[in-house]
Design a protein around this motif. Structure first.
Motif, PDB file in Angstrom:
ATOM      1  N   ILE A 189       0.862  -1.191   0.000  1.00 38.23           N
ATOM      2  CA  ILE A 189       0.000   0.000   0.000  1.00 38.23           C
ATOM      3  C   ILE A 189       0.889   1.229   0.000  1.00 38.23           C
ATOM      4  O   ILE A 189       1.684   1.431   0.919  1.00 38.23           O
ATOM      5  CB  ILE A 189      -0.914   0.050   1.243  1.00 38.23           C
ATOM      6  CG1 ILE A 189      -1.722  -1.240   1.375  1.00 38.23           C
ATOM      7  CG2 ILE A 189      -1.832   1.255   1.170  1.00 38.23           C
ATOM      8  CD1 ILE A 189      -2.650  -1.252   2.574  1.00 38.23           C
ATOM      9  N   GLY A 190       0.748   2.044  -1.029  1.00 36.80           N
ATOM     10  CA  GLY A 190       1.585   3.240  -1.139  1.00 36.80           C
ATOM     11  C   GLY A 190       2.854   2.907  -1.880  1.00 36.80           C
ATOM     12  O   GLY A 190       3.748   2.267  -1.339  1.00 36.80           O
ATOM     13  N   THR A 191       2.916   3.303  -3.166  1.00 31.63           N
ATOM     14  CA  THR A 191       4.130   2.976  -3.923  1.00 31.63           C
ATOM     15  C   THR A 191       4.947   4.228  -4.187  1.00 31.63           C
ATOM     16  O   THR A 191       5.236   4.577  -5.315  1.00 31.63           O
ATOM     17  CB  THR A 191       3.803   2.225  -5.237  1.00 31.63           C
ATOM     18  OG1 THR A 191       2.844   2.975  -5.973  1.00 31.63           O
ATOM     19  CG2 THR A 191       3.244   0.855  -4.948  1.00 31.63           C
ATOM     20  N   GLY A 192       5.271   4.898  -3.086  1.00 32.40           N
ATOM     21  CA  GLY A 192       6.306   5.920  -3.134  1.00 32.40           C
ATOM     22  C   GLY A 192       7.638   5.185  -3.102  1.00 32.40           C
ATOM     23  O   GLY A 192       7.734   4.025  -3.502  1.00 32.40           O
ATOM     24  N   ALA A 211       0.163  -3.773  -6.115  1.00 32.88           N
ATOM     25  CA  ALA A 211       0.417  -2.441  -5.564  1.00 32.88           C
ATOM     26  C   ALA A 211      -0.874  -1.626  -5.519  1.00 32.88           C
ATOM     27  O   ALA A 211      -1.675  -1.675  -6.451  1.00 32.88           O
ATOM     28  CB  ALA A 211       1.446  -1.719  -6.427  1.00 32.88           C
ATOM     29  N   ILE A 212      -1.043  -0.889  -4.422  1.00 34.69           N
ATOM     30  CA  ILE A 212      -2.195   0.001  -4.262  1.00 34.69           C
ATOM     31  C   ILE A 212      -1.668   1.416  -4.054  1.00 34.69           C
ATOM     32  O   ILE A 212      -0.796   1.642  -3.211  1.00 34.69           O
ATOM     33  CB  ILE A 212      -3.015  -0.393  -3.012  1.00 34.69           C
ATOM     34  CG1 ILE A 212      -3.597  -1.802  -3.152  1.00 34.69           C
ATOM     35  CG2 ILE A 212      -4.115   0.625  -2.737  1.00 34.69           C
ATOM     36  CD1 ILE A 212      -4.249  -2.325  -1.871  1.00 34.69           C
ATOM     37  N   ASP A 213      -2.181   2.363  -4.823  1.00 34.71           N
ATOM     38  CA  ASP A 213      -1.843   3.768  -4.584  1.00 34.71           C
ATOM     39  C   ASP A 213      -2.957   4.622  -5.166  1.00 34.71           C
ATOM     40  O   ASP A 213      -3.615   4.201  -6.114  1.00 34.71           O
ATOM     41  CB  ASP A 213      -0.491   4.150  -5.214  1.00 34.71           C
ATOM     42  CG  ASP A 213       0.126   5.389  -4.550  1.00 34.71           C
ATOM     43  OD1 ASP A 213      -0.473   6.491  -4.660  1.00 34.71           O
ATOM     44  OD2 ASP A 213       1.185   5.262  -3.919  1.00 34.71           O
ATOM     45  N   ILE A 214      -3.179   5.795  -4.589  1.00 35.80           N
ATOM     46  CA  ILE A 214      -4.238   6.664  -5.123  1.00 35.80           C
ATOM     47  C   ILE A 214      -3.702   7.577  -6.227  1.00 35.80           C
ATOM     48  O   ILE A 214      -4.459   8.293  -6.859  1.00 35.80           O
ATOM     49  CB  ILE A 214      -4.907   7.515  -3.997  1.00 35.80           C
ATOM     50  CG1 ILE A 214      -3.862   8.341  -3.219  1.00 35.80           C
ATOM     51  CG2 ILE A 214      -5.682   6.612  -3.039  1.00 35.80           C
ATOM     52  CD1 ILE A 214      -4.458   9.270  -2.154  1.00 35.80           C
TER      53      ILE A 214
END
Length: 393
Positions: A189-192, A211-214
């Motif tokens: 969660i969050g692919t920074g 991968a999950i990201d907004i």
């Protein structure tokens, strides 16, 4: 020979006293640069030992080694640290109380985190000028100072190894004489920076990674590294803030995002949670209800714990089992990979200092974008907007 840019400046390098912190803010290599450019550098005895650097190497680089850390605080114009000031039980006093009016402190302060509010208030009262490394903006001229990115790289890598160690099964698909063992399912969660590093580490171990990201761009990066991507349905204008970072979502969108990702989380063997909003509390994306529905033996690594965490059940510094699922709130994962993280961190902090020192003075130019977003306290005032907001000021 260096130039005389740092001439007249005394720089102090204390030993980190936070439990489990093995990093140090300067290496013999960065000390040598500061000394060559005219600085006097004072290093506390044993400051580099946990990063496998000896006092004698600091001395060879031109540092003066001090037994008494208070003496370093007394003499230094600038104190460089890795972690925020805490109570020094050996001396019976708080590191904030060792600072003085007008002295400069550069470190990770995490000023918006609730556990640091009292410390930040007393830091303001001390009159010291403090800059927080988690405020470095994502702009090209600040890239080589961006310690948050460096440390996120380490945290993403190590978090997957920690999770794999706790898992009761293989991560890769494994062929055996009695049949195939299916690969572990990892959700990031969050692919920074941390998330992308976690994704590529999990891929290297042979997991199936989603991968999950907004942020659409962050998902593109994840896709390019071979991850499956999941679209949460949050519109880009709601999701993307300044500098390409994620924005704080309104509550209704957080609820929608949770609903969208629920089945994916529940089906995961490992969840690596790294979703952060700069200078604010991390969003709660994994509810207790989701954890209850996960398979026993699954692992949640809450990498965003320093800013409150993404899982409702994670606690700072605690590894606990909830409903058969391990929820890991280990603080300061980069501190576990001390040699690599210190090597990067020390260069980042040196580059920041070198960018703002002119003729032996650290210039606090509040018009400069880097200073504006890293400045926490100055002249007795708390200036950091994220911290002020979190404190309700």
């Amino acid at each position: 020979m260096g130039n005389a840019q740092f001439k007249g400046l005394t720089i102090g390098i204390p030993k980190e006293i936070m439990k489990g912190e093995k990093r140090v803010s300067a290496t013999p290599e960065t000390v040598e640069k500061m000394v060559e450019n005219g600085a006097v550098v004072l290093v506390e005895k044993g400051a580099g030992l946990n990063s496998l650097m000896e006092d004698v190497d600091y001395e060879k680089a031109g540092a003066k080694i001090y037994d008494d850390v208070q003496e370093i605080f007394n003499q230094a114009d600038i104190i460089l640290k890795v972690k925020e000031p805490i109570f020094n039980s050996n001396l019976g006093k708080h590191e904030v109380d060792m600072l003085r009016n007008g002295q400069i402190l550069i470190t990770f302060l995490h000023p918006a985190a609730p556990k640091n509010h009292e410390m930040i208030k007393s830091l303001a009262k001390s009159g010291a000028t403090s800059l927080t490394l988690d405020g470095i903006p994502r702009i090209s001229r600040a890239q080589n100072m961006d310690a948050l990115t460096s440390m996120s790289t380490v945290a993403g890598y190590k978090s997957v190894l920690l999770a794999a160690n706790k898992l009761s099964k293989f991560v890769p698909m494994t062929g055996t004489a009695v049949g195939m063992i299916q690969p572990a399912k990892v959700v990031v969660i969050g692919t920074g920076v941390a998330g992308l590093q976690a994704l590529s580490t999990a891929k290297r171990l042979g997991a199936v990674v989603t991968a999950i990201d907004i942020r659409p761009e962050a998902l593109e990066h994840a896709k390019s590294l071979g991850g499956k991507v999941f679209d949460t349905g949050v519109p880009a204008e709601v999701a993307i803030g300044e500098g390409g970072y994620a924005k704080s979502l309104p509550q209704e969108w957080i609820i929608k995002e949770r609903e969208a990702i629920r089945d994916l989380i529940v089906d995961a063997d490992i969840v690596i949670a790294t979703a952060l909003v700069p200078g604010k509390l991390a969003p709660i994306l994994i509810t207790e209800e989701m954890v209850k529905a996960m398979r026993p033996g699954s692992v949640i690594m809450d990498v965003s714990i320093d800013q409150g965490g993404n899982c409702e059940l994670s606690e700072s510094g605690v590894i606990a089992e909830h409903h058969g699922v391990t929820v890991d709130g280990t603080n300061n994962i980069p501190g576990m990979v001390a040699s690599s993280s210190t090597w990067m961190f020390s260069k980042n902090i040196y580059n920041l200092v070198a960018a703002f020192v002119k003729d032996g003075q650290f210039i606090v130019d509040r018009e400069d974008e880097i200073i504006a977003s890293t400045l926490v306290t100055m002249d007795g005032e708390l200036l950091h907007s994220g911290a002020r907001e979190a404190m309700g000021l």
